[in-house]
Design an enzyme around this catalytic site. Structure first.
Site, PDB file in Angstrom:
ATOM      1  N   GLY A   1       0.805  -1.207   0.000  1.00 49.69           N
ATOM      2  CA  GLY A   1       0.000   0.000   0.000  1.00 49.69           C
ATOM      3  C   GLY A   1       0.836   1.254   0.000  1.00 49.69           C
ATOM      4  O   GLY A   1       0.307   2.359   0.155  1.00 49.69           O
ATOM      5  N   ASP A   2       2.138   1.106  -0.186  1.00 53.58           N
ATOM      6  CA  ASP A   2       3.046   2.257  -0.238  1.00 53.58           C
ATOM      7  C   ASP A   2       4.187   1.903  -1.184  1.00 53.58           C
ATOM      8  O   ASP A   2       4.052   1.006  -2.011  1.00 53.58           O
ATOM      9  CB  ASP A   2       3.541   2.612   1.171  1.00 53.58           C
TER      10      ASP A   2
END
Length: 259
Positions: free
Chosen positions: A66-67
């Site tokens: 997610g990053d």
């Protein structure tokens, strides 16, 4: 932390709540053959983040996050400036994966101790917000220099290349707005992006331009005809780039910048 001669290999890490692998103040680090699976909707779940570390090799890894899949860092604002521990001599190669909100590989935004001598190559990134991103801001200080990024394949990546200010996050209110980072010597070559939606964004800082940018053999396909590069406070040159880059990179008076 504060370690040397480290090998992390052939493991699967799942559902980390924050940065998954984070060597700090380390040297002689090898991370290879890793599978990192974090929820795609969970922020700050970076895959591998060498931080103020030197002689690092990251290779042959698959990452869903997610990053950022990989982010190179070196300290945050006045604390990183005081420690003055750069990240240097780092190789990142044969990484593949996806991140719907961030980048395949990022440098910064915490880079106040300096980052130099980095090679990133042979990556495959898909369904991601950005492919390659260098990020910083006022208050960071430090420098990013001698960065080579080459042989990157991207598919359905929103912004293939992004160099930007405006991180706008600081550890506390004691950061120095006069601490301006220096960015120089960024060499980006042999990039193919399919089904891109936005042209590159290159946004330097007023009074401290990003200088010595070189783009060579860069092909970005899928952009609408009216989609143009966004550039300000940057300088450099290009060779064999499609679509046509911004004027900041077309007329810098140097024929050898991207030779």
């Amino acid at each position: 932390m504060n370690s040397r001669n480290i090998l992390i290999s052939n493991l699967t890490f799942r559902n980390s709540p924050f940065w998954t692998i984070h060597p700090v103040y380390c040297s002689n680090v090898v991370v290879k053959g890793m599978t990192i699976l974090a929820p795609l909707n969970a922020p700050n779940t970076d895959g591998i983040d060498p931080d103020s570390s030197t002689n690092v090799c990251i290779e042959d890894c698959y990452i869903e996050s997610g990053d950022d899949l990989v982010a190179i860092k070196s300290g945050w604002d006045q604390y990183g400036i005081k420690m003055a521990r750069p990240s240097s001599n780092i190789k990142v190669r044969r990484i593949s994966g996806t991140t719907p909100t961030c980048s395949g590989v990022g440098i910064g935004s915490e880079m106040s101790g300096g980052i130099f001598n980095v090679t990133i190559e042979n990556m495959h990134v898909w369904n991601s917000a950005a492919g390659v991103r260098i990020k910083t801001d006022k208050g960071r200080g430090g420098y990013i220099a001698n960065i080579t990024i080459r042989n990157i394949m991207m598919e359905r990546v929103k912004i293939p290349i992004r160099l930007s200010r405006g991180s706008n996050d600081h550890p506390d209110d004691r950061w120095d707005p006069k601490a301006i980072p220096k960015i120089r010597g960024i060499f980006i070559s042999n990039i193919v992006s399919l089904n891109s939606t936005k042209a590159p964004v290159l946004a330097g800082i007023r009074g401290a331009s990003f200088e010595g940018l070189c783009f060579k053999n860069v092909t970005l396909l899928g952009l609408s005809p009216n989609e143009a590069w966004h550039c300000e406070f940057v300088s450099g040159c290009t060779n064999a780039v499609f679509p046509l880059p911004c004027p900041h990179l077309q007329n810098n008076g140097s024929s050898t910048c991207c030779s």
